[in-house]
Design an enzyme around this catalytic site. Structure first.
Site, PDB file in Angstrom:
ATOM      1  N   SER A  35       0.891  -1.125   0.008  1.00  0.00           N
ATOM      2  CA  SER A  35       0.108   0.060   0.073  1.00  0.00           C
ATOM      3  C   SER A  35       0.782   1.300  -0.101  1.00  0.00           C
ATOM      4  CB  SER A  35      -0.873   0.032   0.995  1.00  0.00           C
ATOM      5  OG  SER A  35      -1.747   1.248   1.272  1.00  0.00           O
ATOM      6  N   LYS A  72     -13.997  -4.358   1.585  1.00  0.00           N
ATOM      7  CA  LYS A  72     -14.804  -3.058   1.326  1.00  0.00           C
ATOM      8  C   LYS A  72     -16.196  -3.400   1.543  1.00  0.00           C
ATOM      9  CE  LYS A  72     -11.890  -0.616  -1.567  1.00  0.00           C
ATOM     10  NZ  LYS A  72     -11.434   0.452  -3.078  1.00  0.00           N
ATOM     11  N   ASP A 116     -14.065   6.234  -3.688  1.00  0.00           N
ATOM     12  CA  ASP A 116     -13.752   5.666  -4.947  1.00  0.00           C
ATOM     13  C   ASP A 116     -14.515   6.342  -6.069  1.00  0.00           C
ATOM     14  OD1 ASP A 116     -11.674   4.171  -3.692  1.00  0.00           O
ATOM     15  OD2 ASP A 116     -13.059   2.410  -3.526  1.00  0.00           O
TER      16      ASP A 116
END
Ligand code: ATR
Length: 263
Positions: free
Chosen positions: A14, A67, A103
């Site tokens: 990440s 998610k 997003d």
């Protein structure tokens, strides 16, 4: 000392901690706030999140594969997160967990122009595709969706909208977005996806959510046709900036975040 984190499994690759740490420093919050990467397995996700407020966390980013779980455990849902069916941002306040999704808007902000009225072609039917299709439809684009497993693209379009298609004409679109994982492991996009390298055009915008250390083969081919291109790091930066603004209520330092994410 407000704490922030990204929750993933794995989180080793990440870029979020470096990006957010640089942003907090630029905002003058570097001494007080912190942003860390926390690896958490799916079966430990809910208890981990529930423990966070008492540990001083005020928010978190949530990434693969958490998610949908993040959405399911939230006490309060932003409409975007509910409609997309996934959350990438959590806020902890007054003992409650609020789920947001940045997003979709992050993707829109990364585009060089508004997609209103455009014909758009989305490849993929996973979580990333859901946010992209939702965002494009909300902005007034016409969206076709292709996926290797057609059942998944049909299911996505039934839920969110857009048309699931089998054999696209690549030249018919102003906007082409690859949300599949193709290219991540070095696969040839033109072998795996219904796209031909010589068929991009200067009037098109081509987006590849896959990112690595340089432009992907897909973006390289689009660039040589003169198309505008957007890479996955720009989308990462834009969604990260929106999350940071939710947590800190301060405008995010985009240039600093971009530089840190690309380092
Ligand atoms: P995310 O949530 O990141 O979008 P995902 O749900 O794992 O991730 O979805 C990955 C996407 O990449 C899917 O659309 C997948 O296609 P399938 O639904 O057919 O599995 C796509 N994908 C992965 N590898 C692929 C390949 N070699 N060729 C074509 N599509 C591929």
């Amino acid at each position: 000392m407000p704490r922030l984190a990204v929750l993933g499994y794995p989180v080793g690759h990440s870029r979020s901690p470096a990006m957010h740490t640089a942003a907090l420093a630029e905002l003058g919050l570097g001494e007080e706030w912190s942003y860390e990467a926390i690896e958490v397995a799916p079966d430990a996700f809910e208890p981990r999140v529930r423990a966070m407020p008492a540990e001083g966390f005020v928010g978190a980013n949530v990434t693969v594969p958490h998610k949908s779980a993040a959405l399911a455990l939230a006490d309060e849902l932003a409409e975007t997160a509910r409609e997309i069916g996934a959350a990438n941002t959590l806020l902890f306040a007054d003992g409650e967990v609020r789920a947001e999704n940045t997003d979709a808007d992050g993707f829109l902000r990364a585009l060089p122009a508004s997609p209103i009225g455009q014909r758009a072609f989305v490849l993929g039917a996973g979580g990333a595709a859901r946010a992209v299709v939702w965002a494009l439809l909300r902005e007034g684009a016409a969206v076709d969706v292709w996926n290797r497993t057609e059942l998944r693209s049909r299911h996505l379009c039934e839920e969110i909208g857009g048309d699931a298609i089998g054999a696209p004409d690549q030249t018919a679109y102003e906007l082409i977005v690859n949300t599949t994982a193709v290219g991540l492991g070095g696969e040839d996009p033109f072998a795996e996806l219904p796209l031909v390298p010589g068929r991009f055009a200067a009037e098109q915008t081509v987006v590849d959510m896959v990112y690595g250390s340089g432009p992907t083969d897909l973006l390289r081919a689009a660039e040589s046709a003169g198309a505008a291109t957007v890479d996955g790091i720009e989308i990462l930066v834009q969604q990260g900036a929106l999350s940071l603004e939710l947590w800190t209520a301060r405008p995010a330092p985009l240039e600093t975040m971009r530089a840190a994410a690309r380092r």
